[in-house]
Write an enzyme that holds these catalytic residues in place. Structure first.
Site, mmCIF file in Angstrom:
data_model
loop_
_atom_site.group_PDB
_atom_site.id
_atom_site.type_symbol
_atom_site.label_atom_id
_atom_site.label_comp_id
_atom_site.label_asym_id
_atom_site.label_seq_id
_atom_site.Cartn_x
_atom_site.Cartn_y
_atom_site.Cartn_z
ATOM 1 N N HIS A 49 0.863 -1.187 0.000
ATOM 2 C CA HIS A 49 0.000 0.000 0.000
ATOM 3 C C HIS A 49 0.900 1.237 0.000
ATOM 4 O O HIS A 49 2.126 1.128 0.131
ATOM 5 C CB HIS A 49 -0.885 0.009 1.251
ATOM 6 N N HIS A 133 5.981 6.283 -0.615
ATOM 7 C CA HIS A 133 6.703 5.082 -1.031
ATOM 8 C C HIS A 133 5.844 3.853 -0.768
ATOM 9 O O HIS A 133 4.852 3.916 -0.051
ATOM 10 C CB HIS A 133 8.035 4.965 -0.257
#
Length: 195
Positions: A49, A133
């Site tokens: 995620h 990220h």
């Protein structure tokens, strides 16, 4: 006095994130195992995620109010891309770092923070600033060329409130609620206008 087990049971470890589609998760799994760049604890592909806002341990009775405080922002669906790996030595995280779509992600994060504050919720700010990220490895070290170029692209159309659940197999991320990033007007819906 409540026991520790009960106090943990009444808490949910929460964060807001961009949930990834299965095709993107498959591509990340190939990057994770196909060309080893990091050695360490691999994140389960189900759990890939992009974190927007970490909330931490929150009383379960606040879940509904937190979800209710979030409204649909006015951010048109947008493209995200990552073209390189990154290593964060302080947290020993190996990841792919987002290069295109950072501004929209920052706007989405700000929208969530403002909505939570308007609902009377205060959560700690990021200690290291917002660096979008996708984590591939935890407790890891780089062993390959993290400068190599990548080609990862996906569309952001929704964001989610996710709970981190600990079970006998480890950590599992479960979506509690999700919202679109944009609600088209009636005119846009009627005429099928996308931009």
């Amino acid at each position: 006095m409540p026991s520790i087990a009960n106090s943990v049971k009444n808490k949910a470890r929460l964060f807001f994130a961009v949930e990834l589609d299965q095709a993107t998760k498959n591509q990340l799994e190939l990057l994770q195992h196909g060309n080893p760049v990091f050695t360490g604890r691999a994140v389960s592909p189900h759990n890939f995620h992009l974190t927007l806002q970490f909330l931490g341990a929150v009383d379960r009775q606040q879940l509904h109010d937190i979800a209710e405080s979030i409204d649909v922002p006015s951010i048109k669906p947008f493209e995200i891309s990552a073209n390189h790996y990154a290593y964060y030595p302080n947290t020993e995280i190996g990841c792919v770092e987002i290069n295109q779509g950072k501004a929209q992600l920052k706007n989405l994060k700000s929208h969530i923070s403002r909505a939570l504050a308007s609902g009377g919720f205060r959560f700690p700010k990021d200690k290291h600033g917002f660096r979008p990220h996708i984590t591939l490895f935890r407790e890891c070290q780089p062993v390959g060329d993290i400068q190599q170029l990548l080609s990862l692209e996906f569309q952001v159309e929704r964001f989610c409130l996710i709970e981190s659940v600990q079970n006998e197999k480890g950590v599992y991320y479960e979506v509690i609620e999700e919202w679109p990033v944009y609600q088209p007007s009636i005119k846009e819906q009627f005429f099928g206008i996308k931009d």
